[in-house]
Motif scaffolding. Structure first.
Motif, PDB file in Angstrom:
ATOM      1  N   LEU A  50       0.802  -1.219   0.000  1.00  0.00           N
ATOM      2  CA  LEU A  50       0.000   0.000   0.000  1.00  0.00           C
ATOM      3  C   LEU A  50       0.836   1.270   0.000  1.00  0.00           C
ATOM      4  CD1 LEU A  50      -2.886  -0.974   2.464  1.00  0.00           C
ATOM      5  CD2 LEU A  50      -2.683  -1.372  -0.001  1.00  0.00           C
ATOM      6  N   ALA A  51       2.158   1.166   0.003  1.00  0.00           N
ATOM      7  CA  ALA A  51       2.987   2.361  -0.099  1.00  0.00           C
ATOM      8  C   ALA A  51       2.654   3.090  -1.401  1.00  0.00           C
ATOM      9  CB  ALA A  51       4.467   1.983  -0.067  1.00  0.00           C
ATOM     10  N   PRO A  52       2.563   4.416  -1.363  1.00  0.00           N
ATOM     11  CA  PRO A  52       2.169   5.158  -2.578  1.00  0.00           C
ATOM     12  C   PRO A  52       2.984   4.803  -3.808  1.00  0.00           C
ATOM     13  CG  PRO A  52       2.144   6.619  -0.686  1.00  0.00           C
ATOM     14  CD  PRO A  52       2.721   5.319  -0.204  1.00  0.00           C
ATOM     15  N   GLU A  53       4.297   4.633  -3.644  1.00  0.00           N
ATOM     16  CA  GLU A  53       5.119   4.330  -4.826  1.00  0.00           C
ATOM     17  C   GLU A  53       4.789   2.955  -5.396  1.00  0.00           C
ATOM     18  OE1 GLU A  53       7.622   3.632  -1.060  1.00  0.00           O
ATOM     19  OE2 GLU A  53       6.206   5.141  -1.813  1.00  0.00           O
ATOM     20  N   ALA A  54       4.404   2.010  -4.528  1.00  0.00           N
ATOM     21  CA  ALA A  54       4.039   0.677  -5.003  1.00  0.00           C
ATOM     22  C   ALA A  54       2.692   0.707  -5.722  1.00  0.00           C
ATOM     23  CB  ALA A  54       3.999  -0.304  -3.838  1.00  0.00           C
ATOM     24  N   VAL A  55       1.740   1.438  -5.162  1.00  0.00           N
ATOM     25  CA  VAL A  55       0.420   1.546  -5.789  1.00  0.00           C
ATOM     26  C   VAL A  55       0.533   2.248  -7.138  1.00  0.00           C
ATOM     27  CG1 VAL A  55      -1.865   2.584  -5.573  1.00  0.00           C
ATOM     28  CG2 VAL A  55      -0.820   1.481  -3.592  1.00  0.00           C
ATOM     29  N   ASP A  56       1.298   3.325  -7.189  1.00  0.00           N
ATOM     30  CA  ASP A  56       1.439   4.048  -8.453  1.00  0.00           C
ATOM     31  C   ASP A  56       2.134   3.191  -9.516  1.00  0.00           C
ATOM     32  OD1 ASP A  56       0.318   6.092  -7.049  1.00  0.00           O
ATOM     33  OD2 ASP A  56       2.117   7.342  -6.978  1.00  0.00           O
ATOM     34  N   ALA A  57       3.159   2.458  -9.099  1.00  0.00           N
ATOM     35  CA  ALA A  57       3.879   1.612 -10.054  1.00  0.00           C
ATOM     36  C   ALA A  57       2.958   0.552 -10.641  1.00  0.00           C
ATOM     37  CB  ALA A  57       5.074   0.946  -9.365  1.00  0.00           C
ATOM     38  N   LYS A  58       2.078   0.013  -9.836  1.00  0.00           N
ATOM     39  CA  LYS A  58       1.195  -1.070 -10.275  1.00  0.00           C
ATOM     40  C   LYS A  58      -0.015  -0.549 -11.054  1.00  0.00           C
ATOM     41  CE  LYS A  58      -1.559  -4.884  -8.290  1.00  0.00           C
ATOM     42  NZ  LYS A  58      -1.966  -5.526  -7.003  1.00  0.00           N
ATOM     43  N   LEU A  59      -0.786   0.355 -10.448  1.00  0.00           N
ATOM     44  CA  LEU A  59      -2.060   0.777 -11.028  1.00  0.00           C
ATOM     45  C   LEU A  59      -1.910   1.796 -12.146  1.00  0.00           C
ATOM     46  CD1 LEU A  59      -3.023  -0.672  -8.417  1.00  0.00           C
ATOM     47  CD2 LEU A  59      -4.852   1.011  -8.281  1.00  0.00           C
ATOM     48  N   ILE A  60      -0.897   2.640 -12.058  1.00  0.00           N
ATOM     49  CA  ILE A  60      -0.720   3.668 -13.093  1.00  0.00           C
ATOM     50  C   ILE A  60       0.268   3.215 -14.158  1.00  0.00           C
ATOM     51  CG2 ILE A  60       0.049   6.017 -13.566  1.00  0.00           C
ATOM     52  CD1 ILE A  60      -0.947   6.851 -10.840  1.00  0.00           C
ATOM     53  N   HIS A  61       1.489   2.893 -13.755  1.00  0.00           N
ATOM     54  CA  HIS A  61       2.564   2.684 -14.733  1.00  0.00           C
ATOM     55  C   HIS A  61       2.569   1.279 -15.343  1.00  0.00           C
ATOM     56  CE1 HIS A  61       3.947   6.609 -13.604  1.00  0.00           C
ATOM     57  NE2 HIS A  61       4.084   6.250 -12.340  1.00  0.00           N
ATOM     58  N   ALA A  62       2.149   0.265 -14.581  1.00  0.00           N
ATOM     59  CA  ALA A  62       2.154  -1.107 -15.102  1.00  0.00           C
ATOM     60  C   ALA A  62       0.834  -1.503 -15.748  1.00  0.00           C
ATOM     61  CB  ALA A  62       2.517  -2.099 -13.989  1.00  0.00           C
ATOM     62  N   GLY A  63      -0.168  -0.636 -15.693  1.00  0.00           N
ATOM     63  CA  GLY A  63      -1.446  -0.947 -16.324  1.00  0.00           C
ATOM     64  C   GLY A  63      -2.254  -2.006 -15.615  1.00  0.00           C
ATOM     65  N   ARG A  64      -1.927  -2.263 -14.353  1.00  0.00           N
ATOM     66  CA  ARG A  64      -2.661  -3.262 -13.584  1.00  0.00           C
ATOM     67  C   ARG A  64      -3.874  -2.626 -12.905  1.00  0.00           C
ATOM     68  NH1 ARG A  64      -0.009  -7.574 -11.273  1.00  0.00           N
ATOM     69  NH2 ARG A  64      -2.044  -7.971 -10.299  1.00  0.00           N
TER      70      ARG A  64
END
Length: 279
Positions: A50-64
């Protein structure tokens, strides 16, 4: 501005960024159409971070996609960056659970957004019954969204969200009144993603809601509920599940998802008692 630019590009939003009700409504409708609800990492025994950088990497940048803690924590940060007054809340899920729901822990994240003194419920992370528009916290009458009607009813100091299906009002979740701490979400997320009886540990669950229809995959059953009231349901093979994940839910299917997909395809359903066991 980097978060806002990346998020707006992800959901296809090009409108004004002023913290108005019109902006909130536009974002709330676009988000569930662009970022699907899914918990595939749980089935792969990967931690949900749930760290912001992990959420952003997954939901925004990785298209998940992700589930409520990821979806609504992202939405909270975006709204706060836009200047909205946002409070994170936690709820007890009642959806399709019967009397058992009364004993469940609170495991669902929602948001309260206050605009010009009026409180609004926002939630972009509730699967196939997600809100597609904010609704007023201070009204008890039915409120229309681009899909179903919803209503919020006081239950003591909590609020019960319900939606109408056919002629029946169905309980969705019960919202606690006080803002929630990050640590409480961490604990609820750990329970949801690791508890053996959590349905996210057992079932492939994916959803994407567009203005035209709600698309929901549960194990091997694909259900489409159109905004005009029509619906269809069909059962998919493993190859069809993989295709649906890519084309209907717009997920970047990876080779190591195949065992999860094959287990979902082997599900056995008992229509007299709801979902049967998955082999």
């Amino acid at each position: 501005m980097e978060l806002l630019d990346a998020y707006c590009a992800r959901i296809g939003y090009t409108g004004p960024r002023a913290p108005t009700l019109e902006t909130l409504r536009a974002l709330h409708q676009l988000h569930p159409a662009a970022i699907p609800f899914e918990a595939i990492d749980v089935l792969l025994d990967r931690p949900v971070l749930l760290a912001p950088e992990a959420v952003d990497a997954k939901l925004i940048h990785a298209g998940r996609g992700g589930y409520c803690f990821e979806q609504n924590s992202l939405f909270q940060r975006v709204l706060s960056a836009l200047g909205f007054q946002v409070e994170p809340l936690i709820a007890q899920v009642r959806w399709m659970a019967g009397a058992e729901a009364l004993h469940r822990p609170r495991t669902h994240m929602v948001l309260r957004v206050t605009i010009d003194g009026q409180p609004w419920l926002c939630d972009v992370g509730f699967g196939s019954s997600v809100l597609t528009s904010p609704i007023r916290f201070d009204l008890q009458t039915p409120q229309s969204t681009p899909h179903e009607q919803f209503r919020l009813t006081p239950q003591g100091n909590e609020h019960l969200l319900e939606l109408v299906l056919g002629d029946d009002w169905m309980p969705v979740y019960l919202i606690a009144p006080s803002p929630c701490r990050d640590g409480d979400y961490e604990m609820a997320n750990y329970y949801t993603s690791t508890y053996p009886q959590s349905h996210f540990r057992r079932d492939l669950i994916v959803a994407r809601t567009t203005p035209e229809a709600r698309h929901a995959l549960l194990r091997n059953r694909l259900t489409i509920r159109r905004a005009d009231g029509g619906s269809e349901r069909r059962f998919l093979s493993a190859d069809e599940i993989e295709l649906a994940l890519a084309e209907v839910f717009r997920l970047p299917v990876a080779p190591d998802w195949r065992p999860v997909i094959e287990r979902a395809a082997a599900a056995v359903w008992d229509e007299h008692h709801g979902a049967g066991s998955a082999s």
